[in-house]
Each structure stands twice: as structure tokens, then as C-alpha cells.
Design a protein around this motif. Structure first.
Motif, PDB file in Angstrom:
ATOM      1  N   LEU A 110     -29.043  40.295  11.753  1.00 57.08           N
ATOM      2  CA  LEU A 110     -27.882  39.971  12.104  1.00 57.08           C
ATOM      3  C   LEU A 110     -26.558  39.800  10.540  1.00 57.08           C
ATOM      4  O   LEU A 110     -25.866  39.585  10.304  1.00 57.08           O
ATOM      5  N   VAL A 111     -27.566  38.954   9.966  1.00 58.99           N
ATOM      6  CA  VAL A 111     -28.408  38.676   8.578  1.00 58.99           C
ATOM      7  C   VAL A 111     -27.531  39.608   7.295  1.00 58.99           C
ATOM      8  O   VAL A 111     -27.057  39.622   6.688  1.00 58.99           O
ATOM      9  N   GLY A 112     -28.517  40.382   6.674  1.00 60.85           N
ATOM     10  CA  GLY A 112     -28.574  41.377   6.328  1.00 60.85           C
ATOM     11  C   GLY A 112     -29.698  40.756   5.089  1.00 60.85           C
ATOM     12  O   GLY A 112     -30.147  39.578   5.114  1.00 60.85           O
ATOM     13  N   ILE A 113     -28.835  41.808   3.980  1.00 66.65           N
ATOM     14  CA  ILE A 113     -29.390  41.766   2.786  1.00 66.65           C
ATOM     15  C   ILE A 113     -28.646  40.280   1.989  1.00 66.65           C
ATOM     16  O   ILE A 113     -28.327  40.718   0.986  1.00 66.65           O
ATOM     17  N   GLU A 114     -27.872  38.892   2.285  1.00 65.12           N
ATOM     18  CA  GLU A 114     -27.455  38.251   1.239  1.00 65.12           C
ATOM     19  C   GLU A 114     -28.188  37.060   2.111  1.00 65.12           C
ATOM     20  O   GLU A 114     -28.354  36.466   2.935  1.00 65.12           O
ATOM     21  N   PRO A 115     -27.956  35.643   0.154  1.00 63.75           N
ATOM     22  CA  PRO A 115     -27.916  33.950   1.138  1.00 63.75           C
ATOM     23  C   PRO A 115     -27.636  34.053   2.049  1.00 63.75           C
ATOM     24  O   PRO A 115     -25.928  34.757   2.536  1.00 63.75           O
ATOM     25  N   PHE A 116     -27.949  33.068   3.585  1.00 65.82           N
ATOM     26  CA  PHE A 116     -27.230  32.355   4.246  1.00 65.82           C
ATOM     27  C   PHE A 116     -27.910  30.992   4.751  1.00 65.82           C
ATOM     28  O   PHE A 116     -28.686  30.490   3.736  1.00 65.82           O
ATOM     29  N   ALA A 117     -26.775  30.616   5.574  1.00 68.19           N
ATOM     30  CA  ALA A 117     -26.986  29.047   6.446  1.00 68.19           C
ATOM     31  C   ALA A 117     -27.505  28.835   6.846  1.00 68.19           C
ATOM     32  O   ALA A 117     -27.648  29.825   7.740  1.00 68.19           O
ATOM     33  N   VAL A 118     -28.176  27.772   7.876  1.00 70.71           N
ATOM     34  CA  VAL A 118     -29.226  27.852   8.469  1.00 70.71           C
ATOM     35  C   VAL A 118     -28.221  26.618   8.476  1.00 70.71           C
ATOM     36  O   VAL A 118     -28.923  25.409   7.979  1.00 70.71           O
ATOM     37  N   PHE A 119     -28.120  26.235   9.928  1.00 75.17           N
ATOM     38  CA  PHE A 119     -28.296  24.225  10.798  1.00 75.17           C
ATOM     39  C   PHE A 119     -28.993  24.084  11.875  1.00 75.17           C
ATOM     40  O   PHE A 119     -29.037  25.302  13.083  1.00 75.17           O
ATOM     41  N   LEU A 120     -29.476  23.533  12.456  1.00 74.38           N
ATOM     42  CA  LEU A 120     -30.571  22.775  13.352  1.00 74.38           C
ATOM     43  C   LEU A 120     -29.740  21.529  14.122  1.00 74.38           C
ATOM     44  O   LEU A 120     -29.399  21.356  13.250  1.00 74.38           O
ATOM     45  N   SER A 121     -28.980  22.124  14.810  1.00 71.25           N
ATOM     46  CA  SER A 121     -27.831  21.441  15.873  1.00 71.25           C
ATOM     47  C   SER A 121     -28.370  20.376  15.792  1.00 71.25           C
ATOM     48  O   SER A 121     -27.405  19.474  17.049  1.00 71.25           O
TER      49      SER A 121
END
Ligand code: UTP
Length: 287
Positions: A119-130
């Protein structure tokens, strides 16, 4: 390089909150009147992110229901002329674009993040631990996205913690390179105070480069037999720079009973509808 996507790992069992989390996902426990996960989804939106990818697991369908349209409830509120509440309910389902994927077994945070690979693919992404709830003037992810403009690389949110608490966190060894920036040299998951390289603890906000997915495939199970994100990040740090950013804001570990209570009290004392009465109640308590 614009960051558009945010991954929310939410497939853990929440054992610190049993029995409350036996049938209710930890992410759905309320802070005043909103579930924990809604605060971080709102943070993602306020930070300018566009896509929220939630990694769910067994017993977590309440999260999907919460962010979906609730047809019967909306009709009922319309019939009862409760326009304000209706608007608030509609706002939740219109917050942002959601996608879901499932982690079939809770094999660790690193494994949960890897479940979002397609779902993310090849790009930087953010992660949240809620369960890390952060009360900040500027949303913490917005601060981190600004940091990413300066250092377009993996960035970990960090906070100084008392040395006697380092065994609860991933701890970094780092070189200070700016007022709030550190270059990460190494990191260790839940060290004893005597083994900790610093008291800079990794908190539940990350910006990750997509190379982390390949690395997580190579990462062997670590502490607790789980695929630890910290172990994956250690491997990544040997191949590309990783930075740590000391964010501005008050953070509560709402995945823990005491942290959850503190967050509820502090948020209640800021809530215009209840702060006066609640403050009076607290002042009248005898210890
Ligand atoms: P925690 O370490 O807080 O674990 O996970 P947990 O299971 O949620 O809670 P406790 O410690 O047993 O009480 C940190 C984050 O990683 C997610 C959790 O949902 C939480 O957001 N996670 C953890 C997964 O998605 N999958 C896992 O296998 C483990």
C-alpha cells in the motif's frame, strides 16, 4: 520528495491494558470523548498527509467501523434534529482517505509495518503509534515533516526520559548536530540503564525511507521473538543516514494505565466544556 502516506500499526494485543482490551482494541480507548487513534489520525491530517493506512488484526474491526459512515446513526440523529452531533459524526468518516491491511499474527512492530509495503509503494512514509499521544502546539508530525525538508532521510522522533525508564524504549546512541537534531550512530531495544548509550528514547512517530521494507524482510526475530522495528532500523543505519529529532510537545504513553490516566486528566483540564468542574473536583480530592 513529498510525504503523502501514513502507516498506523494497530494490530498489537494491548496486553498492558487487559482485561479492557480483550474485546476492545486499545486504539479505541477514549481520551475524554475521542478514541486514541482519532487523535493521531487528526495529527496526520493537520500535518498535511493524505492517505492513512491502518494495519489491523484480530478483534480490531471497531477501528474500521469508527472511521466509516454510520448510516443508521446518521438517520437517527437527523430525525432527532441533532445537527451538531450529526456534523461531528460525519466529520469522523470524512477525515481523510483510509486503507486497511491485516497483520495475520502479531509478530512485532517491524512485521506490522512490513504488512503495509504494497500500500505504501516506493516512497518515504510516516508512521504513527497511536498510543503515544502528544499534545503539541505544532502537530509533531508537522514538525517532523519540516525536519525531513532539512534531512530527507529516515527520522525518528525522540524524547529524553529518566535513566531508570530506558528499559521501556528503543534508545539511540547519537551525535548532536543541531538544536533538536541528532545523527543516529546505533540503537538498542529496551536496554538496562547500565547498558543504555543515552536517555534519548524513540517515541511513536517516524519518517521511514522505503528501503526499510527490504530490510525488515532480512530482520531476524529479536526481543520477545518479534520482528522489532529497532533491529530493522539498526540495519538500515549501516546503509543510509538516520536522524533523530527532539520534538516539542507533551507526550503520554496512553498504552499504559498510568500514562492513559495522566493523558485523560491533562486533556480534561484543557477541555473548555469540563475543565472548570473537573478542576474543582480534583482540588477537592483528599490523598
Ligand atoms: P506495543 O509494544 O505497545 O504492543 O506496540 P501492544 O501489543 O500494542 O501493547 P502491549 O505492550 O502488549 O500492552 C506498539 C505499536 O505496535 C503495534 C501496536 O498495535 C502498537 O500500535 N503492533 C505491535 C502491531 O501492530 N503488531 C504487533 O505485532 C505488535
Amino acid at each position: 520528495m513529498k510525504i503523502r502516506k501514513a502507516v498506523f500499526p494497530a494490530a498489537g494485543f494491548g496486553t498492558r491494558f487487559l482485561p479492557a482490551t480483550k474485546a476492545i482494541p486499545k486504539e479505541m480507548l477514549p481520551l475524554i470523548d475521542k478514541p486514541l487513534i482519532q487523535y493521531s489520525v487528526e495529527e496526520a491530517k493537520m500535518s498535511g498527509l493524505e492517505d492513512v493506512i491502518i494495519v489491523t488484526g484480530m478483534g480490531k474491526t471497531a477501528i474500521e467501523d469508527h472511521f466509516d459512515v454510520s448510516f443508521e446513526l446518521e438517520i437517527l440523529l437527523k430525525e432527532k434534529n441533532k445537527a451538531d452531533i450529526l456534523r461531528m459524526v460525519e466529520e469522523v468518516s470524512n477525515l481523510i482517505h483510509f486503507s486497511y491491511t491485516r497483520q495475520k499474527k502479531p509478530l512485532g512492530l517491524g512485521h506490522a509495518i512490513h504488512c503495509a509495503k504494497n500500500l505504501v509503494g516506493i516512497e518515504p512514509f510516516a508512521v504513527f503509534l497511536s498510543d503515544d499521544v502528544i499534545d503539541a502546539k505544532t502537530p509533531v508530525m508537522k514538525q517532523m515533516l519540516k525536519a525531513f525538508e532539512q534531512y530527507p532521510s529516515t527520522i525518528l522522533a525522540v524524547q529524553r526520559v529518566p535513566m531508570k525508564e530506558v528499559h521501556h524504549y528503543g534508545i539511540i546512541e547519537a551525535k548532536k548536530i543541531g538544536l533538536r537534531f541528532h545523527k543516529v550512530i546505533d540503537m538498542v531495544e529496551k536496554p538496562l540503564p547500565k547498558d543504555a548509550p543515552s536517555n534519548l528514547a524513540i517515541i511513536g512517530r517516524y519518517i521511514l525511507m522505503p528501503e526499510i521494507f527490504g530490510i525488515l524482510e532480512e530482520t531476524k526475530p529479536g526481543k520477545g521473538g518479534e520482528i522489532q522495528l529497532t533491529d530493522g532500523l539498526r540495519l538500515l543505519s549501516k546503509r543510509q543516514p538516520i536522524y533523530a529529532y527532539e520534538f516539542e510537545g507533551d507526550r503520554y504513553d496512553a498504552g499504559d494505565k498510568l500514562g492513559f490516566l495522566k493523558a485523560n486528566v491533562c486533556f480534561a483540564l484543557k477541555n473548555p466544556n469540563i475543565k472548570k468542574e473537573f478542576g474543582k473536583f480534583l482540588k477537592g480530592l483528599k490523598f
